[in-house]
Write an enzyme that holds these catalytic residues in place. Structure first.
Site, PDB file in Angstrom:
ATOM      1  CG  ASP A  34      -1.824   1.049   1.727  1.00 42.17           C
ATOM      2  OD1 ASP A  34      -2.869   1.436   0.672  1.00 42.17           O
ATOM      3  OD2 ASP A  34      -1.580   2.474   2.533  1.00 42.17           O
ATOM      4  CG  HIS A  35       3.910   2.889  -0.896  1.00 37.84           C
ATOM      5  ND1 HIS A  35       4.548   3.716   0.413  1.00 37.84           N
ATOM      6  CD2 HIS A  35       4.541   1.989  -0.662  1.00 37.84           C
ATOM      7  CE1 HIS A  35       5.268   2.742   0.716  1.00 37.84           C
ATOM      8  NE2 HIS A  35       5.768   2.216   0.120  1.00 37.84           N
ATOM      9  N   GLY A  99       4.480   2.972   7.626  1.00 34.92           N
ATOM     10  CA  GLY A  99       5.356   3.773   7.130  1.00 34.92           C
ATOM     11  C   GLY A  99       7.289   4.165   7.020  1.00 34.92           C
ATOM     12  CD  GLU A 101      10.175   1.816   4.175  1.00 30.91           C
ATOM     13  OE1 GLU A 101       8.816   2.552   4.176  1.00 30.91           O
ATOM     14  OE2 GLU A 101      10.446   0.850   4.505  1.00 30.91           O
ATOM     15  CB  ALA A 168       7.260   2.921  19.768  1.00 32.90           C
ATOM     16  CB  ALA A 169       6.693  -0.956  15.529  1.00 36.61           C
TER      17      ALA A 169
END
Length: 299
Positions: A34-35, A99, A101, A168-169
Protein backbone atom coordinates in the site's frame (compact mmCIF):
# COMPACT_ATOMS: atom_id res chain seq x y z
CA UNK A 1 3.71 -14.19 -2.91
CA UNK A 2 3.17 -10.54 -3.76
CA UNK A 3 1.04 -10.16 -6.85
CA UNK A 4 3.02 -8.69 -9.80
CA UNK A 5 2.07 -5.07 -10.34
CA UNK A 6 1.44 -5.72 -14.03
CA UNK A 7 -1.38 -8.11 -13.14
CA UNK A 8 -3.23 -5.31 -11.36
CA UNK A 9 -2.73 -2.60 -13.97
CA UNK A 10 -4.32 -2.01 -17.37
CA UNK A 11 -5.74 -5.20 -18.83
CA UNK A 12 -6.33 -7.41 -15.77
CA UNK A 13 -7.57 -10.38 -17.82
CA UNK A 14 -4.45 -12.32 -16.77
CA UNK A 15 -5.20 -11.90 -13.06
CA UNK A 16 -7.62 -14.80 -12.63
CA UNK A 17 -5.45 -17.31 -14.53
CA UNK A 18 -2.41 -16.17 -12.53
CA UNK A 19 -4.24 -16.70 -9.23
CA UNK A 20 -5.45 -20.11 -10.39
CA UNK A 21 -1.84 -21.02 -11.09
CA UNK A 22 -0.88 -19.80 -7.60
CA UNK A 23 -3.43 -22.21 -6.15
CA UNK A 24 -2.34 -25.11 -8.39
CA UNK A 25 1.26 -24.64 -7.28
CA UNK A 26 0.24 -24.85 -3.62
CA UNK A 27 1.05 -21.35 -2.40
CA UNK A 28 -0.77 -20.45 0.80
CA UNK A 29 -1.73 -16.84 0.10
CA UNK A 30 -1.08 -13.78 -2.02
CA UNK A 31 -0.17 -10.36 -0.65
CA UNK A 32 -0.23 -6.70 -1.63
CA UNK A 33 1.30 -3.56 -0.23
CA UNK A 34 0.00 0.00 0.00
CA UNK A 35 1.32 3.44 -0.93
CA UNK A 36 -0.33 6.80 -1.50
CA UNK A 37 2.50 8.58 -3.33
CA UNK A 38 5.84 6.88 -2.84
CA UNK A 39 9.01 8.79 -3.78
CA UNK A 40 8.22 9.61 -7.43
CA UNK A 41 4.45 9.54 -7.01
CA UNK A 42 3.83 5.86 -7.58
CA UNK A 43 1.35 4.03 -5.43
CA UNK A 44 -1.70 1.80 -5.18
CA UNK A 45 -4.42 1.44 -2.60
CA UNK A 46 -3.87 -1.82 -0.75
CA UNK A 47 -7.50 -2.34 0.23
CA UNK A 48 -8.72 -1.82 -3.32
CA UNK A 49 -6.16 -4.26 -4.66
CA UNK A 50 -6.98 -6.77 -1.93
CA UNK A 51 -10.65 -6.52 -2.88
CA UNK A 52 -9.83 -7.15 -6.55
CA UNK A 53 -7.86 -10.27 -5.60
CA UNK A 54 -10.53 -11.55 -3.24
CA UNK A 55 -13.17 -11.22 -5.96
CA UNK A 56 -10.95 -12.66 -8.71
CA UNK A 57 -10.39 -15.92 -6.81
CA UNK A 58 -12.90 -17.56 -4.46
CA UNK A 59 -10.48 -19.39 -2.18
CA UNK A 60 -7.02 -17.81 -1.90
CA UNK A 61 -6.33 -15.79 1.26
CA UNK A 62 -5.13 -12.22 0.73
CA UNK A 63 -2.69 -10.50 3.10
CA UNK A 64 -2.12 -6.74 3.25
CA UNK A 65 1.57 -6.37 3.95
CA UNK A 66 1.27 -3.63 4.91
CA UNK A 67 -1.35 -0.84 4.95
CA UNK A 68 -0.39 2.73 5.93
CA UNK A 69 -3.00 3.13 8.64
CA UNK A 70 -1.97 6.56 10.05
CA UNK A 71 -2.74 8.20 6.70
CA UNK A 72 -6.45 7.30 7.00
CA UNK A 73 -9.30 7.78 9.44
CA UNK A 74 -9.89 4.58 11.47
CA UNK A 75 -13.70 4.61 11.21
CA UNK A 76 -13.50 4.76 7.41
CA UNK A 77 -10.89 2.00 7.38
CA UNK A 78 -13.12 -0.14 9.61
CA UNK A 79 -15.95 0.25 7.10
CA UNK A 80 -13.69 -0.77 4.21
CA UNK A 81 -12.30 -3.77 6.08
CA UNK A 82 -15.76 -4.88 7.17
CA UNK A 83 -16.96 -4.71 3.56
CA UNK A 84 -13.95 -6.67 2.35
CA UNK A 85 -14.52 -9.28 5.05
CA UNK A 86 -18.09 -9.70 3.83
CA UNK A 87 -16.80 -10.40 0.33
CA UNK A 88 -14.11 -12.83 1.48
CA UNK A 89 -14.90 -14.15 4.98
CA UNK A 90 -11.93 -15.80 6.63
CA UNK A 91 -9.54 -14.92 3.80
CA UNK A 92 -8.13 -11.54 4.85
CA UNK A 93 -5.10 -10.77 7.02
CA UNK A 94 -4.71 -7.05 7.69
CA UNK A 95 -1.14 -5.87 8.22
CA UNK A 96 -0.64 -2.24 9.24
CA UNK A 97 2.34 0.03 9.70
CA UNK A 98 3.38 3.66 9.88
CA UNK A 99 5.57 3.84 6.76
CA UNK A 100 8.80 5.73 6.99
CA UNK A 101 10.93 5.38 3.87
CA UNK A 102 9.36 8.51 2.34
CA UNK A 103 8.35 11.26 4.77
CA UNK A 104 6.97 13.33 1.90
CA UNK A 105 4.31 10.68 1.29
CA UNK A 106 3.11 11.19 4.85
CA UNK A 107 3.21 14.98 4.69
CA UNK A 108 1.13 15.28 1.51
CA UNK A 109 -1.54 13.10 3.12
CA UNK A 110 -1.93 15.85 5.73
CA UNK A 111 -0.12 14.03 8.52
CA UNK A 112 2.86 15.27 10.52
CA UNK A 113 5.43 12.44 10.23
CA UNK A 114 6.34 12.95 13.89
CA UNK A 115 2.81 11.91 14.92
CA UNK A 116 2.57 8.68 12.88
CA UNK A 117 3.16 6.36 15.80
CA UNK A 118 0.65 8.00 18.13
CA UNK A 119 -1.94 8.22 15.34
CA UNK A 120 -1.46 4.53 14.63
CA UNK A 121 -1.91 3.61 18.29
CA UNK A 122 -5.17 5.55 18.45
CA UNK A 123 -6.33 4.16 15.12
CA UNK A 124 -5.67 0.58 16.18
CA UNK A 125 -7.58 1.04 19.43
CA UNK A 126 -10.57 2.39 17.51
CA UNK A 127 -10.27 -0.13 14.69
CA UNK A 128 -10.07 -3.18 16.95
CA UNK A 129 -13.17 -2.10 18.83
CA UNK A 130 -15.18 -1.42 15.69
CA UNK A 131 -14.16 -4.69 14.01
CA UNK A 132 -15.13 -6.55 17.18
CA UNK A 133 -18.66 -5.16 16.90
CA UNK A 134 -18.34 -2.66 19.75
CA UNK A 135 -19.83 0.82 19.82
CA UNK A 136 -16.76 3.02 20.16
CA UNK A 137 -16.41 6.37 21.86
CA UNK A 138 -12.85 7.65 21.82
CA UNK A 139 -11.36 11.02 22.69
CA UNK A 140 -7.66 11.12 21.90
CA UNK A 141 -4.95 13.48 20.70
CA UNK A 142 -5.75 12.87 17.03
CA UNK A 143 -9.26 11.41 16.86
CA UNK A 144 -12.52 12.29 18.57
CA UNK A 145 -15.24 9.69 17.99
CA UNK A 146 -18.59 9.40 19.70
CA UNK A 147 -20.80 6.34 19.45
CA UNK A 148 -19.37 4.81 16.27
CA UNK A 149 -20.61 1.39 15.19
CA UNK A 150 -19.66 -0.67 12.11
CA UNK A 151 -21.77 -3.62 11.03
CA UNK A 152 -21.53 -6.35 9.92
CA UNK A 153 -18.83 -7.55 12.29
CA UNK A 154 -16.27 -9.67 10.41
CA UNK A 155 -16.87 -13.35 11.08
CA UNK A 156 -14.43 -14.94 11.55
CA UNK A 157 -12.42 -12.03 12.98
CA UNK A 158 -9.71 -10.52 10.77
CA UNK A 159 -6.18 -10.96 12.16
CA UNK A 160 -4.39 -7.63 12.50
CA UNK A 161 -0.61 -7.72 12.13
CA UNK A 162 1.55 -4.77 13.16
CA UNK A 163 4.76 -3.98 11.31
CA UNK A 164 7.81 -2.02 12.37
CA UNK A 165 11.19 -2.60 13.97
CA UNK A 166 11.25 0.11 16.63
CA UNK A 167 10.60 -0.53 20.31
CA UNK A 168 7.35 1.43 19.97
CA UNK A 169 6.25 -0.84 17.11
CA UNK A 170 6.83 -3.94 19.24
CA UNK A 171 4.77 -2.47 22.07
CA UNK A 172 2.09 -1.63 19.49
CA UNK A 173 2.08 -5.21 18.17
CA UNK A 174 1.81 -6.62 21.69
CA UNK A 175 -1.02 -4.28 22.69
CA UNK A 176 -3.12 -4.24 19.53
CA UNK A 177 -1.92 -6.96 17.18
CA UNK A 178 -2.56 -10.61 16.51
CA UNK A 179 1.00 -10.86 15.25
CA UNK A 180 4.11 -8.98 14.21
CA UNK A 181 5.00 -8.38 10.55
CA UNK A 182 8.76 -8.18 10.20
CA UNK A 183 11.05 -7.01 7.41
CA UNK A 184 14.82 -6.45 7.11
CA UNK A 185 15.68 -8.51 10.21
CA UNK A 186 18.00 -11.42 10.94
CA UNK A 187 16.63 -14.83 12.04
CA UNK A 188 17.84 -14.14 15.58
CA UNK A 189 16.09 -10.79 15.68
CA UNK A 190 12.91 -12.36 14.30
CA UNK A 191 12.95 -14.90 17.12
CA UNK A 192 13.75 -12.34 19.83
CA UNK A 193 11.13 -9.91 18.57
CA UNK A 194 8.25 -12.37 18.35
CA UNK A 195 9.02 -13.68 21.82
CA UNK A 196 9.22 -10.13 23.17
CA UNK A 197 5.87 -9.24 21.60
CA UNK A 198 4.17 -12.26 23.13
CA UNK A 199 5.73 -11.66 26.55
CA UNK A 200 4.77 -7.98 26.50
CA UNK A 201 1.19 -8.88 25.56
CA UNK A 202 0.86 -11.13 28.60
CA UNK A 203 2.31 -8.42 30.81
CA UNK A 204 -0.28 -6.05 29.32
CA UNK A 205 -3.07 -8.43 30.30
CA UNK A 206 -3.73 -10.01 26.89
CA UNK A 207 -4.18 -13.75 27.25
CA UNK A 208 -5.17 -16.41 24.75
CA UNK A 209 -4.00 -14.60 21.59
CA UNK A 210 -3.62 -16.90 18.59
CA UNK A 211 -0.39 -15.40 17.32
CA UNK A 212 0.23 -15.02 13.59
CA UNK A 213 3.74 -13.66 13.02
CA UNK A 214 4.89 -13.05 9.46
CA UNK A 215 8.02 -12.01 7.58
CA UNK A 216 8.15 -10.01 4.35
CA UNK A 217 11.17 -10.86 2.22
CA UNK A 218 12.34 -9.51 -1.12
CA UNK A 219 14.08 -12.26 -3.09
CA UNK A 220 15.61 -12.68 -6.54
CA UNK A 221 15.92 -15.76 -8.73
CA UNK A 222 18.35 -16.69 -11.48
CA UNK A 223 20.78 -19.38 -12.59
CA UNK A 224 23.41 -17.94 -10.26
CA UNK A 225 23.43 -15.39 -7.42
CA UNK A 226 24.95 -12.84 -9.81
CA UNK A 227 22.21 -13.48 -12.37
CA UNK A 228 19.51 -13.15 -9.70
CA UNK A 229 21.09 -9.97 -8.36
CA UNK A 230 20.89 -8.50 -11.87
CA UNK A 231 17.09 -8.80 -11.65
CA UNK A 232 16.61 -7.93 -7.98
CA UNK A 233 18.91 -4.95 -7.45
CA UNK A 234 17.38 -2.57 -10.01
CA UNK A 235 13.85 -3.46 -8.90
CA UNK A 236 14.61 -2.56 -5.29
CA UNK A 237 16.73 0.48 -6.11
CA UNK A 238 14.02 1.79 -8.42
CA UNK A 239 11.40 1.55 -5.67
CA UNK A 240 13.37 2.61 -2.60
CA UNK A 241 15.73 5.10 -4.29
CA UNK A 242 18.74 3.76 -2.41
CA UNK A 243 21.64 1.41 -3.11
CA UNK A 244 20.91 -2.31 -3.08
CA UNK A 245 23.78 -2.83 -0.66
CA UNK A 246 21.56 -1.47 2.11
CA UNK A 247 19.20 -4.44 1.68
CA UNK A 248 21.43 -7.18 0.31
CA UNK A 249 21.97 -9.19 3.49
CA UNK A 250 18.20 -9.43 4.00
CA UNK A 251 17.24 -10.03 0.35
CA UNK A 252 18.27 -13.57 -0.64
CA UNK A 253 19.00 -14.16 -4.29
CA UNK A 254 20.20 -17.02 -6.44
CA UNK A 255 18.67 -20.35 -7.33
CA UNK A 256 15.59 -21.79 -5.65
CA UNK A 257 17.91 -23.80 -3.40
CA UNK A 258 19.90 -20.67 -2.51
CA UNK A 259 16.80 -18.74 -1.46
CA UNK A 260 15.34 -21.68 0.47
CA UNK A 261 18.67 -22.12 2.29
CA UNK A 262 18.63 -18.43 3.23
CA UNK A 263 15.06 -18.66 4.59
CA UNK A 264 15.51 -21.92 6.50
CA UNK A 265 17.10 -20.19 9.53
CA UNK A 266 13.93 -18.08 9.82
CA UNK A 267 11.85 -21.25 9.85
CA UNK A 268 14.15 -22.58 12.56
CA UNK A 269 13.57 -19.30 14.43
CA UNK A 270 9.81 -19.85 14.36
CA UNK A 271 8.66 -18.18 11.13
CA UNK A 272 5.69 -20.00 9.61
CA UNK A 273 4.38 -17.39 7.18
CA UNK A 274 6.36 -15.51 4.54
CA UNK A 275 5.33 -12.76 2.13
CA UNK A 276 7.80 -13.15 -0.73
CA UNK A 277 8.31 -10.23 -3.08
CA UNK A 278 9.89 -12.23 -5.87
CA UNK A 279 11.84 -10.88 -8.84
CA UNK A 280 13.08 -12.99 -11.75
CA UNK A 281 13.44 -12.78 -15.50
CA UNK A 282 9.64 -12.83 -15.84
CA UNK A 283 6.62 -13.18 -13.57
CA UNK A 284 5.91 -16.82 -14.44
CA UNK A 285 9.46 -17.81 -13.53
CA UNK A 286 9.17 -15.91 -10.25
CA UNK A 287 5.97 -17.77 -9.40
CA UNK A 288 7.47 -21.17 -10.19
CA UNK A 289 10.53 -20.34 -8.08
CA UNK A 290 8.45 -19.25 -5.09
CA UNK A 291 6.53 -22.52 -5.31
CA UNK A 292 9.85 -24.34 -5.35
CA UNK A 293 11.02 -22.50 -2.25
CA UNK A 294 7.82 -23.38 -0.42
CA UNK A 295 8.21 -27.03 -1.35
CA UNK A 296 11.74 -27.12 0.07
CA UNK A 297 10.82 -25.30 3.29
CA UNK A 298 7.84 -27.52 4.16
CA UNK A 299 9.46 -30.83 3.18
Amino acid sequence: MRVPHASLEGDVSSLRPWLEQVERLGLDHVCVGDHVSFHDGRGYDGLIQATALAVAHPRLPVHLALYLLPLRHPVLVARQVSTLASLAPGRIVFGVGIGGEDRHEVEIAGVDPATRGRRTDESLEVLRGLLAGDTVTFHGEHFTIDGATIHPTPDPPIPILVGGRSDAALVRAARYGDGWLGVWVSPDRFSRTTKAVETSAVEDGREGVTWHHELLVWCGFGDTPADARRHLAPAMEGLYKTDFGRFEQYAPHGTVDDVADALQPYVDAGARSFDLVAVAGDDDTALDCVAGVRSLLVS
